[in-house]
Write a protein that holds these residues in place. Structure first.
Motif, PDB file in Angstrom:
ATOM      1  N   GLU A   1      -2.001  11.370  -8.536  1.00  0.00           N
ATOM      2  CA  GLU A   1      -2.145  12.586  -7.733  1.00  0.00           C
ATOM      3  C   GLU A   1      -2.176  13.829  -8.612  1.00  0.00           C
TER       4      GLU A   1
ATOM      5  N   THR B   1       3.078  10.788  -9.357  1.00  0.00           N
ATOM      6  CA  THR B   1       2.957  10.046  -8.107  1.00  0.00           C
ATOM      7  C   THR B   1       1.664   9.260  -8.179  1.00  0.00           C
TER       8      THR B   1
ATOM      9  N   TRP C   1      -4.346   5.484  -8.902  1.00  0.00           N
ATOM     10  CA  TRP C   1      -4.808   6.856  -8.676  1.00  0.00           C
ATOM     11  C   TRP C   1      -3.638   7.805  -8.882  1.00  0.00           C
TER      12      TRP C   1
ATOM     13  N   TRP D   1      -0.913   5.898  -6.817  1.00  0.00           N
ATOM     14  CA  TRP D   1      -1.323   4.894  -5.825  1.00  0.00           C
ATOM     15  C   TRP D   1      -1.673   3.647  -6.626  1.00  0.00           C
TER      16      TRP D   1
ATOM     17  N   ARG E   1       0.833  -1.212   0.000  1.00  0.00           N
ATOM     18  CA  ARG E   1       0.000   0.000   0.000  1.00  0.00           C
ATOM     19  C   ARG E   1       0.868   1.263   0.000  1.00  0.00           C
TER      20      ARG E   1
ATOM     21  N   HIS F   1       2.537   5.600   2.740  1.00  0.00           N
ATOM     22  CA  HIS F   1       1.307   4.877   2.434  1.00  0.00           C
ATOM     23  C   HIS F   1       0.253   5.860   1.919  1.00  0.00           C
ATOM     24  N   TYR F   2      -0.509   5.433   0.949  1.00  0.00           N
ATOM     25  CA  TYR F   2      -1.643   6.265   0.550  1.00  0.00           C
ATOM     26  C   TYR F   2      -2.762   6.094   1.588  1.00  0.00           C
TER      27      TYR F   2
ATOM     28  N   LYS G   1       2.876   4.460  -2.089  1.00  0.00           N
ATOM     29  CA  LYS G   1       2.879   5.308  -3.273  1.00  0.00           C
ATOM     30  C   LYS G   1       4.139   5.033  -4.093  1.00  0.00           C
TER      31      LYS G   1
END
Length: 231
Positions: free
Chosen positions: A185, A165, A183, A167, A147, A207-208, A149
């Motif tokens: 950013e 960046t 995801w 996820w 989990r 961690h995101y 980034k």
């Protein structure tokens, strides 16, 4: 079919359902009466199998408690799940059912910490393809599992380079490419990146927010994809 065989078949059917299934449906699949099905459910419960539910509401297997945990590593679980999902997508109906049953059996006997890897796989089988562009996959897989980034240095089809960046959510296997979804950013939305066009990957120690399950659900919802076990 003897009673012993029927009970084993019923247990396997219950393993294949992650949500409550009605006695009527189970009875039809086993080709027995609903009354016989109720008796078989009670028999399994008396043997220590944890089956939750009741007549009219459906039944759900919580734990059979009969088989010892299988000692697989996380990478071994990834390999099994990836292979079995490939079989489910690309073979005949009999092997598809066999792969589904095998996956359910594995999930029923591995420890809970590994069972989550089956619920939320890190890989998707999209279509047939060759094993291409593996250079960045181990680092991306590590980030998915933990989990974390990641920072991508990416060159798109127009030869425009950027740093993102991300996820990371899943890796998709296609005919000629492998695709990373996550995801972004920068764009504040889910984006997809061809792994063969990634110049470099850096896994951060950040961690995101939220859990991977929550992120995966958001990604599925955004693409209108069903949850595992819905089909």
């Amino acid at each position: 079919m003897t009673k012993t065989q029927r009970l084993a078949a019923l247990l396997q059917l219950l393993r294949c359902h992650r949500y409550p299934v009605t006695a009527q449906r189970l009875a039809e699949q086993l080709q027995v009466s609903v009354r016989t099905l109720y008796r078989d459910i009670l028999c399994l419960q008396q043997q220590g199998v944890e089956i939750e539910g009741s007549a009219g509401l459906g039944y759900l297997l919580l734990s059979d408690g009969h088989l010892p945990p299988l000692m697989f590593s996380r990478h071994e679980i990834d390999a099994l799940v990836l292979g079995l999902h490939w079989v489910r997508r690309h073979t005949d109906a009999e092997l598809t059912a066999a792969a589904r049953n095998a996956l359910a059996k594995i999930q029923a006997v591995v420890p809970g910490s590994l069972a989550t890897a089956i619920d939320d796989p890190s890989f998707l089988i999209a279509s047939r393809g060759d094993a291409l562009h593996d250079r960045h996959v181990p680092a991306i897989r590590q980030a998915i599992h933990q989990r974390l980034k990641i920072q991508l240095h990416y060159t798109d089809l127009n030869a425009v380079s950027s740093t993102r960046t991300l996820w990371p959510v899943v890796i998709g296997y296609f005919d000629q490419v492998r695709l990373l979804s996550g995801w972004c950013e920068l764009r504040q939305d889910f984006r997809h990146f061809r792994i063969d066009r990634i110049d470099a990957v850096q896994v951060s120690d950040t961690h995101y927010p939220g859990t991977r399950h929550q992120l995966l659900k958001r990604w599925r919802d955004a693409r209108n994809l069903p949850r595992p076990g819905d089909s």
